[in-house]
Design a protein around this motif. Structure first.
Motif, PDB file in Angstrom:
ATOM      1  N   LEU A   1       0.823  -1.210   0.000  1.00  0.00           N
ATOM      2  CA  LEU A   1       0.000   0.000   0.000  1.00  0.00           C
ATOM      3  C   LEU A   1       0.857   1.260   0.000  1.00  0.00           C
TER       4      LEU A   1
ATOM      5  N   GLY B   1      -6.124  -4.305  -3.660  1.00  0.00           N
ATOM      6  CA  GLY B   1      -5.310  -3.265  -4.268  1.00  0.00           C
ATOM      7  C   GLY B   1      -6.114  -2.414  -5.227  1.00  0.00           C
TER       8      GLY B   1
ATOM      9  N   ILE C   1      -0.965   5.367   6.417  1.00  0.00           N
ATOM     10  CA  ILE C   1      -1.329   3.975   6.140  1.00  0.00           C
ATOM     11  C   ILE C   1      -0.869   3.113   7.304  1.00  0.00           C
TER      12      ILE C   1
ATOM     13  N   VAL D   1      -8.329  -0.013  -3.147  1.00  0.00           N
ATOM     14  CA  VAL D   1      -7.547   1.113  -2.630  1.00  0.00           C
ATOM     15  C   VAL D   1      -7.187   2.061  -3.766  1.00  0.00           C
TER      16      VAL D   1
END
Length: 647
Positions: free
Chosen positions: A513, A550, A534, A553
């Motif tokens: 991330l 993923g 994060i 996000v």
């Protein structure tokens, strides 16, 4: 090619201006002058005169390098020798020495400090470590107001950030930055540079696929050059004609582009033959597009005759081979055409290896062996230009009609591929107890699969980028950029898996991330001041869950950067933690303006929210959306290793 020429003129013109000492070869070669006077005369030597007088300068510097004999010159000599490394493209040697000079005992002038920081940025960029280079670019940018106050005629750093944005393909940012540069020039009556910056704005419009906006800037640039600069009018007229020809080619008006390109070839063949060669390639492309492959081959043959005299840049060499492939294919010589394509693939593979080596060498020069891997993991700016040159052009009409469906098809195909890879992975683990050696061998093969999937995803991203150069519609361009970012988020997972020496089955969530959101911030953050937090420490995700998470996000982060902070400031928080033994909880929050229509998220027409819902279903997860103020997305999902998905 033409863009680089104008920037070179911009810098070369500065070799004789300013109120400090400047390069003076006549003083340097005068043996009656003192050592200090001769050193001062070459202290600010620039690239072109250094190359011309390199042997003499090297001998002189070698003679005065003895610190015991010339102690008062030690710092000047050290600075000059370091700059010589930069001008000789010995960047890996230049970088640590430049940092040592900045942090050492030498007393540096403000001008020297700016020069060192700028040269560091350029050196690091040559190694492909762009995020690190950006740090030094920003340092230079903060120093420029004082620099221009001290040296109002020294404008070589004016386009510091503009050039960086352009080199990174951020053409909208580059255009806006060049326009700010032009405003500064007009405010301070620096007419010498009007033409250079005006031309650069036109080039940016071309890169954005807006040729109608580019052409007036090129026409204005020509008038400004002829009015304020004492350049060869035939040469300048040809160069600007070549830029206008590129605009016409973007519009599909190849016949009108041909005479302008011929004018460029004629004007450039003596002064700048490399530029003449580039225009010959474009002539070959134009004749191919209008169905005259025989004439196209004539220009390919002309390039063949000339290119042995030059070291073609990577991008020009790819274009050269691609144009030849198209022309030979049109002539029915398919075997030769395929041979050119195979050579392109070989060059790209070699280039990829060179980029990895250069990045590693530069990072070691910057941080040493111990820290370089950490920086490599954070470096995620991919060089897509090679792929862009390889893919044949398609028509705008098809792209406009099909782009939304095309992106979704790509995502679905990739997800199917992921399921196949996951099946192979599970089969490997089932055989673990039977044959550990066989498992290790197959894990190597699995890494190779991840590597190839990553490369293929980059090719798809390159295809979308190439198509975007033919689109005038801002809406379609935005869709393409978003599609590219989705593909990049998946490519990053595959890259991490094939680079991981420990486990090809799980993803370190925090690391992933950090890289993903950092990449999005670089693409969409611009000048915004967005604080990103994060928290996914100690969290590991199974491969099956990493891909859809993923992408979720990615969608939420892009949406926040683009729309949540109209004032340019804000915060984004992403938290992933265990809720109980069976579930993770992800909370994505921004403190922006919130969502305009959250009453019925399930029926939203937003492609981003539709994808978020789709990927939640893929994970058998629950989605909750609230305004708090700002937007908050809560997602609950099962741990893949312990829970079977429904269906």
């Amino acid at each position: 090619m033409r863009y680089l020429f104008f920037i070179c003129l911009f810098f070369v013109s500065l070799t004789t201006i300013g109120d400090e000492k400047n390069y003076d070869y006549q003083v340097f070669k005068d043996s009656t002058k003192s050592i200090q006077e001769r050193l001062d005369a070459i202290y600010y030597v620039r690239l072109s005169p250094y190359q011309y007088h390199q042997k003499e300068i090297d001998i002189f510097v070698g003679e005065i390098s003895d610190e015991e004999t010339y102690p008062h010159m030690a710092c000047q000599v050290r600075m000059l020798k370091n700059r010589m490394l930069f001008m000789e493209n010995r960047y890996v040697e230049y970088i640590p020495e430049a940092i040592n000079i900045l942090n050492g005992s030498c007393e540096l002038s403000f001008r020297d400090s700016v020069l060192l920081y700028w040269s560091l940025a350029k050196s690091i960029e040559h190694g492909g470590v762009y995020l690190e280079a950006l740090k030094y670019r920003k340092i230079v940018e903060k120093m420029l107001p004082k620099y221009f106050e001290l040296y109002p005629e020294h404008l070589q750093y004016l386009t510091n950030m503009s050039d960086f944005y352009y080199s990174q393909g951020k053409f909208e940012h580059a255009k806006n930055s060049y326009q700010e540069n032009l405003t500064y020039l007009y405010q301070h009556d620096k007419s010498f540079y009007y033409g250079t910056i005006t031309n650069s704005i036109g080039v940016c419009y071309n890169q954005l696929g807006m040729p109608d906006s580019a052409i007036p800037y090129f026409e204005q640039a020509l008038n400004l050059y002829l009015e304020y600069n004492n350049f060869d009018s035939t040469y300048i007229d040809g160069l600007v004609a070549g830029n206008i020809a590129q605009s016409l080619m973007l519009k599909g008006d190849y016949k009108k582009a041909i005479p302008l390109l011929m004018k460029d070839v004629s004007g450039s063949k003596i002064v700048e033959p490399k530029n003449s060669l580039a225009s010959m390639l474009e002539l070959a492309e134009c004749y191919h597009e209008i169905g005259q492959p025989e004439l196209a081959k004539v220009y390919c043959d002309s390039v063949d005759a000339l290119q042995g005299s030059f070291d073609l840049s990577y991008r020009v060499e790819l274009k050269y081979l691609n144009v030849k492939s198209l022309v030979y294919s049109s002539l029915g010589r398919s075997d030769e055409a395929n041979g050119f394509l195979r050579k392109i693939i070989s060059i790209i593979e070699t280039r990829d290896r060179e980029i990895e080596i250069n990045q590693t060498n530069v990072l070691v020069a910057l941080y040493g062996v111990q820290e370089k891997q950490q920086i490599i993991d954070k470096q995620k700016i991919e060089n897509q230009d090679a792929q862009l040159e390889l893919i044949q052009k398609s028509r705008n009409q098809w792209l406009i009609i099909g782009i939304s469906g095309g992106i979704l098809v790509v995502l679905i195909i990739v997800l199917v591929a992921h399921n196949k890879v996951t099946k192979q992975k599970r089969q490997l683990h089932e055989k673990n107890e039977l044959n550990i050696a066989s498992l290790e061998e197959k894990e190597v093969l699995l890494k190779e699969i991840h590597h190839r999937v990553k490369n293929n995803l980059q090719v798809v991203s390159g295809l979308l980028h190439l198509q975007s150069s033919k689109i005038d519609s801002p809406e379609v361009l935005e869709m393409i950029e978003e599609g590219q970012q989705r593909i990049e988020s998946m490519a990053l997972i595959h890259q991490m898996l094939y680079q991981d020496d420990n486990d090809v089955a799980v993803i370190e969530c925090q690391e992933y991330l950090d890289q993903l959101v950092g990449q999005i911030e670089h693409s969409y953050g611009g000048d915004k001041e967005v604080e990103v937090s994060i928290d996914a420490r100690d969290m590991k995700l199974d491969f099956d869950y990493a891909i859809p998470l993923g992408l979720i996000v990615n969608e939420l982060s892009v949406n926040s950067f683009k729309y949540a902070f109209p004032e340019g400031k804000g915060k984004i928080n992403i938290e992933i933690k265990y809720c109980d033994k069976k579930y993770f909880n992800m909370i994505f929050t921004d403190n922006g303006v919130g969502l305009p229509e959250i009453q019925n998220v399930d029926k939203s027409n937003s492609l981003g929210l539709r994808l978020v819902r789709m990927f939640c279903e893929e994970m058998d997860a629950e989605l909750m959306v609230t305004n708090t103020p700002g937007a908050t997305f809560r997602i609950y999902f099962k741990e893949c290793a312990n829970n079977e998905r429904k269906g």
